[in-house]
Enzyme design. Structure first.
Site, mmCIF file in Angstrom:
data_model
loop_
_atom_site.group_PDB
_atom_site.id
_atom_site.type_symbol
_atom_site.label_atom_id
_atom_site.label_comp_id
_atom_site.label_asym_id
_atom_site.label_seq_id
_atom_site.Cartn_x
_atom_site.Cartn_y
_atom_site.Cartn_z
ATOM 1 N N TYR A 127 0.914 -1.088 0.054
ATOM 2 C CA TYR A 127 -0.129 -0.098 -0.004
ATOM 3 C C TYR A 127 0.947 1.139 -0.243
ATOM 4 O O TYR A 127 1.728 1.321 0.931
ATOM 5 C CB TYR A 127 -1.015 0.148 1.288
ATOM 6 C CG TYR A 127 -1.812 1.239 1.305
ATOM 7 C CD1 TYR A 127 -2.843 1.276 0.479
ATOM 8 C CD2 TYR A 127 -1.542 2.286 2.070
ATOM 9 C CE1 TYR A 127 -3.447 2.640 0.460
ATOM 10 C CE2 TYR A 127 -1.979 3.800 2.417
ATOM 11 C CZ TYR A 127 -3.299 3.610 1.550
ATOM 12 O OH TYR A 127 -3.930 4.763 1.573
ATOM 13 N N HIS A 137 -5.302 15.605 -3.850
ATOM 14 C CA HIS A 137 -5.529 15.738 -2.391
ATOM 15 C C HIS A 137 -5.453 17.485 -1.989
ATOM 16 O O HIS A 137 -5.944 17.565 -0.943
ATOM 17 C CB HIS A 137 -4.656 14.944 -1.607
ATOM 18 C CG HIS A 137 -4.992 13.477 -1.456
ATOM 19 N ND1 HIS A 137 -5.163 12.790 -2.621
ATOM 20 C CD2 HIS A 137 -5.127 12.553 -0.415
ATOM 21 C CE1 HIS A 137 -5.500 11.740 -2.384
ATOM 22 N NE2 HIS A 137 -5.437 11.567 -1.119
ATOM 23 N N ASN A 179 0.449 12.280 4.689
ATOM 24 C CA ASN A 179 -0.070 11.260 5.729
ATOM 25 C C ASN A 179 0.501 11.700 7.245
ATOM 26 O O ASN A 179 1.470 10.903 7.376
ATOM 27 C CB ASN A 179 0.102 9.787 5.339
ATOM 28 C CG ASN A 179 -0.910 8.842 5.640
ATOM 29 O OD1 ASN A 179 -0.514 7.649 5.987
ATOM 30 N ND2 ASN A 179 -2.140 9.319 5.911
ATOM 31 N N TYR A 207 -17.366 33.162 44.511
ATOM 32 C CA TYR A 207 -16.311 32.324 44.056
ATOM 33 C C TYR A 207 -15.419 32.577 43.108
ATOM 34 O O TYR A 207 -14.504 31.788 43.065
ATOM 35 C CB TYR A 207 -17.516 31.195 43.293
ATOM 36 C CG TYR A 207 -18.297 30.399 44.325
ATOM 37 C CD1 TYR A 207 -18.337 30.455 45.578
ATOM 38 C CD2 TYR A 207 -19.153 29.478 43.798
ATOM 39 C CE1 TYR A 207 -19.054 29.764 46.352
ATOM 40 C CE2 TYR A 207 -19.835 28.499 44.836
ATOM 41 C CZ TYR A 207 -19.922 28.763 46.048
ATOM 42 O OH TYR A 207 -20.552 27.918 46.921
ATOM 43 N N ARG A 213 -12.847 33.567 45.177
ATOM 44 C CA ARG A 213 -12.342 32.367 46.440
ATOM 45 C C ARG A 213 -11.894 31.036 45.703
ATOM 46 O O ARG A 213 -11.193 30.271 46.321
ATOM 47 C CB ARG A 213 -13.615 32.060 47.279
ATOM 48 C CG ARG A 213 -13.240 31.273 48.446
ATOM 49 C CD ARG A 213 -14.404 30.880 49.316
ATOM 50 N NE ARG A 213 -15.918 31.475 49.142
ATOM 51 C CZ ARG A 213 -16.955 31.043 49.362
ATOM 52 N NH1 ARG A 213 -16.921 29.698 49.872
ATOM 53 N NH2 ARG A 213 -17.990 31.655 49.114
ATOM 54 N N PHE A 262 -1.617 8.070 11.670
ATOM 55 C CA PHE A 262 -2.148 8.906 11.301
ATOM 56 C C PHE A 262 -3.526 9.430 11.730
ATOM 57 O O PHE A 262 -3.880 10.605 11.524
ATOM 58 C CB PHE A 262 -2.467 8.978 9.823
ATOM 59 C CG PHE A 262 -3.363 7.615 9.362
ATOM 60 C CD1 PHE A 262 -4.680 7.562 9.857
ATOM 61 C CD2 PHE A 262 -2.703 6.821 8.710
ATOM 62 C CE1 PHE A 262 -5.604 6.735 9.501
ATOM 63 C CE2 PHE A 262 -3.932 5.486 8.453
ATOM 64 C CZ PHE A 262 -4.915 5.763 8.798
ATOM 65 N N GLU A 309 -12.418 4.749 4.668
ATOM 66 C CA GLU A 309 -12.077 5.453 6.347
ATOM 67 C C GLU A 309 -13.432 5.751 6.740
ATOM 68 O O GLU A 309 -14.036 6.735 6.661
ATOM 69 C CB GLU A 309 -11.189 6.809 5.552
ATOM 70 C CG GLU A 309 -10.088 6.407 4.889
ATOM 71 C CD GLU A 309 -9.306 7.289 4.139
ATOM 72 O OE1 GLU A 309 -9.687 8.525 4.422
ATOM 73 O OE2 GLU A 309 -8.341 7.131 3.348
#
Length: 543
Positions: free
Chosen positions: A70, A100, A220, A304, A307, A364, A450
């Site tokens: 791959y 991409h 990646n 508060y 405090r 990744f 994915e």
């Protein structure tokens, strides 16, 4: 990038001539900030170069074997079963970057792009990605020569890493895309936008022809997420110290008690952040005559927001520590896929040859960062929220101490003083509350291959927004508390640290004699927080 302090040079600035070693093992958030903000040069270590060369030899061995691996000789994502012919392997890697680079949204700013480059460079230096040394050398040269790719900020799902932003970055390496190039020598600081090949030429670099796996190795990974997160770690640390200082000064000018920071309280509930914030309040208010002047007053307890300051600020410190732990690991991790190992060290079921093993996994995936970033976004929202409540106690005529005029206006009614500054703080707190938690969302992609993603880059961008908003709120408190100090008895001294903080604010912001727009005042003080001036001034009182 934060503006330079109006009171002088950035006290955290480091000589940019001192290089940051890139070894894949020791990069820290502070070193990233040096490269990003002070242009410290980067320098690849010999040990890292040796690891890179060895990993490349292993990839070459796999390619020569012809085995289907791959990212080396197959398609990507759902197209994993498509075998690629040997004469198409270079085209495969180039097309990967082109396809991409499909991001959207605003362009990343200079420091965000530099963080992306720096962190990707260090991940490749880890020595498991299989790129040639020339790829790493090009990335280092781009940082050192001020060549900043044009990168769109949106489009990453945080698995398989920050693909779209990294693809925009990597296009410049093959002479495509575009980059902003900073002038060297005369006219330094000017910037030109050039096509990728022309941008590389300004540094004497040729576009690369990518070898097998190099395109995938470049895009990646979690580098947009971790680059932004590294800057958040540095900036949030500065903000927390400023928030403690703002709270301490507010405690003084509202005649509050510092007994709530007594160590006995925090020894019996010993959360690390809580103890640290309490200790800082004690140090900031040490020798405060203002605090001593009302120690025996009738009020038993403060609200508060005063405090519980150590408890709330301390919880934010703990959230930041949780993120820092993940960032320091991630900065020095191999986060692409697949990764290349010595065959003797890998599972025998891995792809590869007698010399090399290629393991596919999910390093990744941005979840380790995404969850912690969302946690810090919520924590920073609370830090801003408690600060805004303290601002209200300084300004609100129904809550403030008798010595303070309504809204700190010298002539109440005809003047509004700090009234609307508090409105803005309230608006920013509300915006932070609306940011959401991207890490708990999921949109499957790539034909279902994915099917679970982290949305980590959105988490990082949200955390950056939350931090910027919180910084404006804390700056508003510092301005208001310094203004309230003008109404405290002149004969009473501030604490050691609160005196230094008051004086620093007054160097940037004059007292409010007449109504004026307060935006620039608050932004100047916000800049002093951002560039580390407030933190450095406080630290100087503790030496």
């Amino acid at each position: 990038m934060a503006e330079e302090s109006p009171t002088g040079s950035d006290p955290t600035a480091v000589d940019p001539g001192e290089p940051v070693s890139i070894d894949g093992e020791s990069l820290s958030p502070e070193a990233v900030a040096r490269v990003v903000r002070h242009d410290a040069p980067v320098e690849l270590t010999d040990e890292a170069r040796d690891r890179i060369e060895l990993a490349r030899e292993r990839v070459a061995d796999v390619v020569e074997s012809g085995e289907a691996v791959y990212g080396v000789n197959t398609g990507f994502g759902e197209l994993v079963d498509e075998r690629i012919a040997p004469d198409e392997l270079e085209r495969l890697q180039h097309n990967l970057l082109r396809s991409h680079a499909s991001g959207a949204g605003r362009e990343l700013d200079r420091e965000e792009v530099r963080a992306l480059l720096c962190t990707r460079l260090n991940a490749l230096a880890k020595g498991y990605s299989g790129v040639r040394p020339v790829v790493v050398d090009h990335l280092a040269a781009m940082l050192n020569e001020g060549i900043h790719p044009v990168v769109r900020s949106r489009g990453s799902l945080g698995a398989s890493g920050d693909l779209a932003p990294l693809a925009h970055m990597a296009l410049v390496l093959i002479g495509e895309g575009a980059a902003d190039v900073e002038s060297q020598g005369e006219g330094e600081g000017d910037c030109r936008r050039l096509p990728g090949d022309e941008a590389l030429a300004t540094a004497g670099l040729e576009p690369l022809s990518l070898a097998p796996k190099e395109g995938l190795a470049l895009i990646n990974g979690t580098q947009l997420t971790v680059g932004l997160a590294a800057l958040v770690v540095v900036d949030a640390g500065r903000l927390l110290d400023a928030a403690d200082a703002a709270g301490a000064l507010t405690t003084e000018v509202t005649m509050g008690s510092t007994a709530t920071a007594h160590p006995s309280l925090h020894e019996v509930r010993p959360h690390a952040g809580q103890r640290e914030s309490a200790a800082r309040i004690r140090a900031l208010t040490a020798d405060s005559e203002i605090v001593e002047s009302h120690r025996n007053c009738d009020r038993v307890q403060d609200a508060y927001s005063l405090r519980c300051l150590p408890q709330v600020h301390g919880a934010v410190r703990d959230a930041l520590a949780h993120l820092r732990e993940a960032v320091e690991i991630e900065l020095n991790s191999a986060t692409d896929n697949p990764l290349v190992f010595d065959a003797a060290d890998a599972d025998p079921r891995a792809s590869g040859t007698d010399r090399a093993a290629v393991l596919s996994g999910g390093n990744f995936h941005g979840e380790p960062l995404a969850l912690r970033l969302d946690y810090l976004t919520g924590a920073l929202t609370e830090l801003a929220a408690i600060s805004e409540r303290r601002v209200d106690r300084i300004l609100n005529p129904n809550l403030q101490e008798p010595h303070l005029p309504p809204f700190l206006a010298p002539e109440s009614g005809v003047q509004s003083g700090y009234m609307i500054a508090q409105y803005t703080a309230a608006s920013l707190v509300n915006e932070n509350r609306s940011l959401g938690r991207p890490s708990i969302d999921n949109t499957p992609v790539s034909g279902g291959q994915e099917d679970h993603v982290s949305m980590s880059s959105q988490s990082a961008l949200h955390t950056r927004t939350a931090l910027e908003n919180a910084r404006h709120v804390i700056a508003t408190e510092l301005c208001a508390a310094a203004e309230a100090a003008e109404y405290v008895d002149d004969g009473l001294a501030h604490g050691v640290g609160t005196a230094a903080v008051y004086e620093l604010v007054r160097e940037a912001v004059p007292p409010l004699a007449e109504d004026r727009p307060l935006t620039d005042d608050v932004e100047r003080v916000s800049g002093l927080i951002a560039d580390g001036t407030v933190q450095a001034r406080i630290d100087s009182t503790q030496e």
